[in-house]
Design a protein around this motif. Sequence first.
Motif, mmCIF file in Angstrom:
data_model
loop_
_atom_site.group_PDB
_atom_site.id
_atom_site.type_symbol
_atom_site.label_atom_id
_atom_site.label_comp_id
_atom_site.label_asym_id
_atom_site.label_seq_id
_atom_site.Cartn_x
_atom_site.Cartn_y
_atom_site.Cartn_z
ATOM 1 N N LEU A 119 -2.723 4.738 0.494
ATOM 2 C CA LEU A 119 -1.831 5.427 1.407
ATOM 3 C C LEU A 119 -2.139 4.180 2.735
ATOM 4 C CD1 LEU A 119 -1.143 7.717 3.742
ATOM 5 C CD2 LEU A 119 -3.740 8.004 4.183
ATOM 6 N N ILE A 120 -1.316 4.069 3.216
ATOM 7 C CA ILE A 120 -0.777 3.016 4.806
ATOM 8 C C ILE A 120 -0.823 3.700 5.928
ATOM 9 C CG2 ILE A 120 -0.205 0.306 5.319
ATOM 10 C CD1 ILE A 120 1.566 1.257 2.762
ATOM 11 N N SER A 121 -1.563 3.462 6.675
ATOM 12 C CA SER A 121 -1.860 4.243 7.695
ATOM 13 C C SER A 121 -1.835 2.837 9.692
ATOM 14 C CB SER A 121 -3.075 5.451 8.338
ATOM 15 O OG SER A 121 -2.841 5.419 9.790
ATOM 16 N N GLU A 122 -1.767 3.530 10.448
ATOM 17 C CA GLU A 122 -1.272 2.342 11.781
ATOM 18 C C GLU A 122 -2.233 3.101 12.799
ATOM 19 O OE1 GLU A 122 2.363 2.226 13.654
ATOM 20 O OE2 GLU A 122 3.486 1.624 12.101
ATOM 21 N N LYS A 123 -2.933 3.797 12.507
ATOM 22 C CA LYS A 123 -4.484 4.442 13.115
ATOM 23 C C LYS A 123 -5.559 5.070 12.160
ATOM 24 C CE LYS A 123 -1.303 7.935 15.763
ATOM 25 N NZ LYS A 123 -1.671 9.482 15.983
ATOM 26 N N GLU A 124 -6.580 5.460 13.137
ATOM 27 C CA GLU A 124 -7.669 5.570 11.916
ATOM 28 C C GLU A 124 -7.318 7.073 10.953
ATOM 29 O OE1 GLU A 124 -10.333 4.471 11.822
ATOM 30 O OE2 GLU A 124 -9.605 2.143 12.945
ATOM 31 N N ILE A 125 -7.692 7.248 10.137
ATOM 32 C CA ILE A 125 -7.456 8.069 8.933
ATOM 33 C C ILE A 125 -8.052 9.869 9.708
ATOM 34 C CG2 ILE A 125 -7.797 9.299 6.868
ATOM 35 C CD1 ILE A 125 -6.666 6.568 7.129
ATOM 36 N N LYS A 126 -8.900 9.649 10.439
ATOM 37 C CA LYS A 126 -8.921 11.071 11.426
ATOM 38 C C LYS A 126 -7.885 11.071 12.357
ATOM 39 C CE LYS A 126 -12.022 9.044 14.127
ATOM 40 N NZ LYS A 126 -11.440 9.037 15.774
ATOM 41 N N ASP A 127 -7.452 10.505 12.706
ATOM 42 C CA ASP A 127 -5.828 11.072 13.566
ATOM 43 C C ASP A 127 -4.464 10.746 13.243
ATOM 44 O OD1 ASP A 127 -8.398 10.328 15.816
ATOM 45 O OD2 ASP A 127 -8.613 8.268 15.529
ATOM 46 N N ILE A 128 -4.787 10.244 11.881
ATOM 47 C CA ILE A 128 -2.918 10.660 11.694
ATOM 48 C C ILE A 128 -2.594 12.697 11.391
ATOM 49 C CG2 ILE A 128 -1.939 10.998 9.155
ATOM 50 C CD1 ILE A 128 -3.523 8.852 8.531
ATOM 51 N N GLU A 129 -1.534 12.712 12.427
ATOM 52 C CA GLU A 129 -0.940 13.896 12.447
ATOM 53 C C GLU A 129 0.111 14.075 11.283
ATOM 54 O OE1 GLU A 129 0.410 14.245 16.742
ATOM 55 O OE2 GLU A 129 -1.803 13.883 16.999
ATOM 56 N N ASN A 130 0.713 13.157 10.849
ATOM 57 C CA ASN A 130 1.745 13.020 10.421
ATOM 58 C C ASN A 130 1.776 12.260 8.815
ATOM 59 O OD1 ASN A 130 3.614 11.515 11.438
ATOM 60 N ND2 ASN A 130 4.065 12.774 13.315
ATOM 61 N N ILE A 131 2.356 12.245 7.691
ATOM 62 C CA ILE A 131 3.266 11.479 7.216
ATOM 63 C C ILE A 131 3.978 11.129 6.050
ATOM 64 C CG2 ILE A 131 1.331 9.753 4.558
ATOM 65 C CD1 ILE A 131 -0.890 11.874 5.791
ATOM 66 N N LEU A 132 5.501 10.359 6.073
ATOM 67 C CA LEU A 132 6.141 10.357 5.103
ATOM 68 C C LEU A 132 5.695 10.144 4.056
ATOM 69 C CD1 LEU A 132 8.801 9.786 5.284
ATOM 70 C CD2 LEU A 132 8.411 7.213 5.472
ATOM 71 N N LEU A 133 6.072 11.073 3.151
ATOM 72 C CA LEU A 133 5.991 10.608 1.347
ATOM 73 C C LEU A 133 7.127 10.071 0.727
ATOM 74 C CD1 LEU A 133 4.971 14.451 1.387
ATOM 75 C CD2 LEU A 133 3.557 12.706 1.162
ATOM 76 N N ASP A 134 6.558 9.612 -0.711
ATOM 77 C CA ASP A 134 7.043 9.186 -1.353
ATOM 78 C C ASP A 134 7.492 10.366 -2.758
ATOM 79 O OD1 ASP A 134 8.333 8.021 -4.003
ATOM 80 O OD2 ASP A 134 7.593 6.035 -3.464
ATOM 81 N N THR A 135 8.290 10.772 -2.888
ATOM 82 C CA THR A 135 8.452 12.198 -3.930
ATOM 83 C C THR A 135 9.231 12.195 -5.050
ATOM 84 O OG1 THR A 135 10.794 12.190 -2.686
ATOM 85 C CG2 THR A 135 8.825 13.281 -1.517
ATOM 86 N N ARG A 136 8.764 10.303 -5.168
ATOM 87 C CA ARG A 136 9.109 10.933 -7.094
ATOM 88 C C ARG A 136 7.853 10.709 -7.689
ATOM 89 N NH1 ARG A 136 10.393 4.191 -6.638
ATOM 90 N NH2 ARG A 136 8.843 4.629 -4.998
ATOM 91 N N SER A 137 6.360 10.763 -6.906
ATOM 92 C CA SER A 137 5.659 11.107 -7.687
ATOM 93 C C SER A 137 4.764 12.562 -6.980
ATOM 94 C CB SER A 137 4.526 10.752 -8.019
ATOM 95 O OG SER A 137 3.186 10.409 -8.974
ATOM 96 N N ARG A 138 4.736 14.165 -7.762
ATOM 97 C CA ARG A 138 4.076 15.094 -6.970
ATOM 98 C C ARG A 138 3.033 14.724 -7.267
ATOM 99 N NH1 ARG A 138 9.347 18.068 -10.144
ATOM 100 N NH2 ARG A 138 10.573 17.526 -8.722
ATOM 101 N N THR A 139 2.153 13.934 -8.457
ATOM 102 C CA THR A 139 0.644 14.533 -8.309
ATOM 103 C C THR A 139 0.067 13.719 -7.408
ATOM 104 O OG1 THR A 139 0.972 14.286 -11.093
ATOM 105 C CG2 THR A 139 -0.796 13.311 -9.745
#
Length: 270
Positions: free
Chosen positions: A85-105
């Motif tokens: 997980l790569i974030s420009e914000k502190e983890i607690k401040d994340i509101e949305n995440i772009l997923l990679d749907t190739r791995s559902r696990t």
Amino acid sequence: MEKIRFGCHSFLNAKPIINYLLQKKEYKDKIDLFLGSPSEISDKLLAAELDIGFIPSIEFLKNDNLYLLPDFSISAYGKVMSVLLISEKEIKDIENILLDTRSRTSIVLLNIILKKKYGITPSFITPLEGGEKKRYDARLLIGDEALEFTYEKKGKEAGKIIDLAEEWHEITGLPFVFAVIASRKKEVPKQFLKILKESRDRGIKNIEEIAEGEYKTCNIKKEALIDYLKNRIDYFLTDKEIEGLKAFQEISFKKGLIETKYDFTFATAI
């Protein structure tokens, strides 16, 4: 033995298992090997287009009509480098995440870690929803792209980087099982299991050779590939991996990420 339709994902971490399947002509007469993304393999197995498949562990946990092959997995005991997980914000401040749907696990694992450790439930965006064109706070990066990001230091200015397998190990003390081999039928030919075991065992013994062939076609140095394939990935399914898989099942069920929980049924060799 009738020819087996076997599917496996095409990420680098599967190379030690399938490398010799791809090279040996005598294997090609017995196994019809299909390569694709983890989600593609799962979909084809469930649609009866494959007999046996290396599928995301979450897909095995969702489907009680599949049989688990003993002794094979893609697992990690701590930092794996290829699920981030790569974030420009502190983890607690994340509101949305772009997923990679190739791995559902990986998506379910991400959900668990964010809820259990960080107490957040951000919204998820997929590329199919135009996610790459939208503004997002963080991104799930998997597979070879994540390896480049980790080993080649492309992510050093990215802000917060979380290795999901490392987080899982810190929370549970157990390995995380990313993928397992499952069969549509309970009975699996002994010859197939023998071939697959031989291919994996030879691959593990010859990781340097595999890395030599792979690094020329990717943006990762040979030494980094050797470290990843030899030190970050576990290719077996021992009691410890089973314990990790059951913990993943239990937590996923309690958090409503899977609808049912059932006992694992192993395939038998005939």
